[in-house]
Design an enzyme around this catalytic site. Structure first.
Site, PDB file in Angstrom:
ATOM      1  N   GLU A 130       0.246  -1.540  10.976  1.00 21.59           N
ATOM      2  CA  GLU A 130       0.787  -2.910  10.959  1.00 21.59           C
ATOM      3  C   GLU A 130      -0.092  -3.837  10.107  1.00 21.59           C
ATOM      4  O   GLU A 130       0.402  -4.719   9.398  1.00 21.59           O
ATOM      5  CB  GLU A 130       0.868  -3.435  12.400  1.00 21.59           C
ATOM      6  CG  GLU A 130       1.443  -4.824  12.539  1.00 21.59           C
ATOM      7  CD  GLU A 130       2.905  -4.910  12.145  1.00 21.59           C
ATOM      8  OE1 GLU A 130       3.748  -4.355  12.854  1.00 21.59           O
ATOM      9  OE2 GLU A 130       3.196  -5.545  11.106  1.00 21.59           O
ATOM     10  N   GLY A 188     -13.426 -18.406  -1.501  1.00 20.15           N
ATOM     11  CA  GLY A 188     -13.424 -17.097  -0.846  1.00 20.15           C
ATOM     12  C   GLY A 188     -12.042 -16.497  -0.676  1.00 20.15           C
ATOM     13  O   GLY A 188     -11.857 -15.509   0.032  1.00 20.15           O
ATOM     14  N   ASP A 202      -1.878  -5.163  -5.253  1.00 20.25           N
ATOM     15  CA  ASP A 202      -1.955  -5.239  -3.794  1.00 20.25           C
ATOM     16  C   ASP A 202      -0.551  -5.490  -3.211  1.00 20.25           C
ATOM     17  O   ASP A 202      -0.130  -4.825  -2.268  1.00 20.25           O
ATOM     18  CB  ASP A 202      -2.925  -6.365  -3.392  1.00 20.25           C
ATOM     19  CG  ASP A 202      -2.919  -6.644  -1.908  1.00 20.25           C
ATOM     20  OD1 ASP A 202      -3.572  -5.877  -1.173  1.00 20.25           O
ATOM     21  OD2 ASP A 202      -2.252  -7.596  -1.467  1.00 20.25           O
ATOM     22  N   LYS A 206       2.197  -3.114  -0.717  1.00 21.36           N
ATOM     23  CA  LYS A 206       2.910  -3.627   0.457  1.00 21.36           C
ATOM     24  C   LYS A 206       4.426  -3.527   0.251  1.00 21.36           C
ATOM     25  O   LYS A 206       5.169  -3.258   1.201  1.00 21.36           O
ATOM     26  CB  LYS A 206       2.477  -5.069   0.719  1.00 21.36           C
ATOM     27  CG  LYS A 206       1.005  -5.143   1.141  1.00 21.36           C
ATOM     28  CD  LYS A 206       0.440  -6.518   1.004  1.00 21.36           C
ATOM     29  CE  LYS A 206      -1.011  -6.576   1.430  1.00 21.36           C
ATOM     30  NZ  LYS A 206      -1.652  -7.863   1.144  1.00 21.36           N
TER      31      LYS A 206
END
Ligand code: NAP
Length: 448
Positions: A130, A188, A202, A206
Site C-alpha cells: 500500500e 526538502g 517515480d 506508481k
C-alpha cells in the site's frame, strides 16, 4: 483470557519510513496486538551502517547488518530499504521461507511485480505494498477490495509530491522550473538528484501498479509511456492559467474499448482496445477536483462504471504518513496468518493489453506564435480539420515588438479528443505553414 500468539517481525531498513515503523511497533505494541489478534514482536532491524544516526531512539541490540539471517525465522518481513537488489532477493527468500511481506518499494514492484506475485502465490503468503503508491493514502486496498465488484474505466493520479510542489510553485508565483526545483530542494521536497521525480519515473512506477490493480492485469514499467515536467516553462503555466487550466503531472490508466463491446471510456485510435498507461504533464480545468491538490499532496481520481467518480487525497510521502500505510498492511498480513490462509490477493483475470502512446486519445492544448496577417486563423483551422482534429477553443492575443514595431500573434488552441497520431501529424503540418513562427507548446488536456 486466551494468550495471544506472537508473530516475529523483521524490519529491513531504518530510514525515513523504517524508523517510524519501528517506533510504532515498539510504542503501540498493545494496540497493534488487539487489532492483529497476535503480538507483533520486532525481532531485528537490518541496516547498512550500524552507527548511522536514526530519527528515532531505538534499542541498539535490534540492529544488524545481516539481513539474510534476520529474515530466516520471521513470520512477517517489512522491506523498507528501497532499490532493486538486495531487496528483491530478500523478499523472494522471505516468501519462500513462508513469511508474509510488506514493502513500500514501488520501483521493485513496478519492475518485477509478476515474479514477486508468483512467488507469493506459490508460497501461499501475503505480499502487500500500500505504501508504494501515494504514501499514506489508502488507494491500493480500495481498488483491490472495495471496487472489486465494479469496473474501473479511468484512473488519474497526482502521485508524486515533488513534481506537484514544483508545478504548484510555478503556478502560484510565476517561477521558472529551475527556480521552483531549487525551492523544492531547499524545503526538502526534492532530492539532490531529482531525476526520478522530475522526469516522471517515480510516477511511472506508481502508474504501472495502479493500472495492474485497476484492470486486473499485470503491467510493468515497460508498459508505461513517460514524460516528465522538466520542459514545462513558466510561459506554459501562464498560458494554461490564462485559458482556465492548471498543469499537473498525471499518472493515467484508462481503458480504451471498441465501441459497443464493453463499457470503457472510448475507442482507442485506429479502433485499438486495451489500457493506455501513461505519465505526462497535463492541463486540467481549474474546477477539476485534482486541480485543487496543492503543494506536495497527492490524490487519485477514479472513474468506475457503478461507483462513478471517487477521489482519494492525502500525504503522498514522509516517514510517518508512509509508516501508517505500512502498518495497515502489516496488521492485515498478521490477521491472515492468525486466521489461516493467504488473505486477499490481487486478481489477474483482466487480460487486457497495454497500448502504445500512439493509441491514446485525449484533448490537446497547442500554443502557436503566428504572423499577424489576415486569413491565418482560417488557414490553421482548415489544416486541423484536414487531419481530423477538431478545435474546441481558439484564442488569439496580439503582441507588438517595441523595437521592431512588428506585430505577431499568439494563438492558443484546445482541441476535442483526438488520437496522438492525428495530433502529431497535425503539429508537423502546422510547422510547415509559412504563417507559423513557432509551435510554443503542445500539452495534453484531461477533464474537459
Ligand atoms: P531511506 O531513508 O533511504 O532508508 C533506507 C534504509 O535502508 C536505511 O536505513 C539503510 O541503511 C537501509 N538499507 C539500504 N540498503 C541496504 C542494504 N543493502 N542492506 C541493509 N540495509 C540497507 O529510505 P526511505 O525513504 O525510508 O524509503 C524506504 C522505501 O519506502 C523505499 O522503497 C521508498 O521508495 C519507499 N517509500 C518511501 C516514502 C518516503 O516518503 N520516504 C514514501 C513511499 C514509499 P542505513 O541507514 O544504514 O544507510
Amino acid at each position: 483470557m486466551t494468550e495471544l500468539r506472537t508473530l516475529k517481525v523483521a524490519l529491513l531498513g531504518c530510514g525515513n519510513v523504517g524508523a517510524q515503523v519501528a517506533r510504532i511497533l515498539l510504542d503501540d505494541a498493545d494496540m497493534l496486538a488487539s487489532r492483529a489478534g497476535a503480538r507483533l514482536e520486532l525481532v531485528g532491524i537490518a541496516v547498512r551502517n550500524l552507527d548511522a544516526p536514526r530519527e528515532v531512539e531505538l534499542p541498539r541490540g535490534l540492529f544488524t547488518t545481516d539481513a539474510e539471517t534476520l529474515i530466516k525465522d520471521a513470520d512477517l518481513v517489512i522491506e523498507l530499504m528501497g532499490g532493486i537488489e538486495p531487496a528483491r532477493t530478500l523478499i523472494l527468500t522471505a516468501m519462500r521461507n513462508g513469511a508474509c511481506v510488506v514493502t513500500g518499494n514501488k520501483a521493485l514492484v513496478a519492475k518485477d511485480g509478476p515474479t514477486l506475485h508468483e512467488e507469493a502465490d506459490k508460497a501461499g503468503v501475503q505480499l502487500s505494498y500500500e505504501a508504494a503508491v501515494a504514501g499514506a493514502i489508502p488507494i491500493l486496498r480500495p481498488i483491490r477490495d472495495s471496487l472489486s465488484g465494479d469496473r474501473i474505466t479511468r484512473v488519474l493520479g497526482i502521485v508524486n509530491g515533488t513534481t506537484n510542489f514544483i508545478l504548484d510553485q510555478m503556478d502560484s508565483t510565476g517561477a521558472q522550473f529551475a527556480d521552483a526545483l531549487a525551492q523544492a530542494q531547499r524545503l526538502g521536497y526534492a532530492e539532490a538528484d531529482p531525476t526520478a521525480d522530475v522526469e516522471g519515473y517515480d510516477a511511472a512506477s506508481k502508474a504501472a501498479i495502479l493500472a495492474s490493480l485497476s484492470f486486473h492485469t499485470r503491467f510493468s514499467l515497460d508498459d508505461v509511456y513517460c514524460e516528465g515536467i522538466s520542459s514545462v516553462t513558466a510561459a506554459d503555466i501562464a498560458a494554461a492559467k490564462d485559458a482556465g487550466f492548471v498543469i499537473k503531472l498525471l499518472a493515467i490508466a484508462e481503458k480504451l474499448t471498441a465501441a459497443g463491446t464493453e463499457t470503457g471510456t472510448e475507442t482507442g485510435a485506429n479502433g485499438d482496445t486495451g489500457v493506455s498507461v501513461r505519465v505526462h504533464p497535463t492541463l486540467l480545468p481549474r474546477e477539476h477536483p485534482l486541480a485543487a491538490v496543492r503543494g506536495a499532496f497527492n490524490a487519485v481520481f477514479i472513474e468506475a462504471e457503478n461507483a462513478g467518480e471517487l477521489m482519494f487525497y492525502g500525504q503522498g510521502a514522509g516517514g510517518k504518513p508512509t509508516a501508517s500505510a505500512v502498518m495497515g498492511d502489516l496488521i492485515s498480513a498478521a490477521r491472515s496468518i492468525v486466521l489461516g490462509g493467504p488473505g486477499r490477493a490481487e486478481t489477474t483475470t483482466g487480460q487486457v493489453s497495454a497500448l502504445p502512446i500512439t493509441a491514446a486519445v485525449t484533448s490537446y492544448y497547442i500554443g502557436l506564435d503566428v504572423a499577424d496577417q489576415p486569413g491565418v486563423l482560417a488557414k490553421i483551422a482548415r489544416l486541423f480539420a484536414d487531419h481530423g482534429v477538431s478545435i474546441e477553443i481558439m484564442r488569439q492575443t496580439i503582441h507588438r515588438d517595441a523595437d521592431s514595431n512588428v506585430e505577431s500573434a499568439e494563438l492558443r488552441i484546445v482541441t476535442h479528443r483526438a488520437s496522438e497520431a492525428a495530433l502529431a501529424a497535425t503539429v508537423e503540418a502546422v510547422k510547415g505553414l509559412d504563417v507559423i513562427n513557432s509551435v510554443t507548446s503542445v500539452l495534453r488536456v484531461e477533464g474537459v
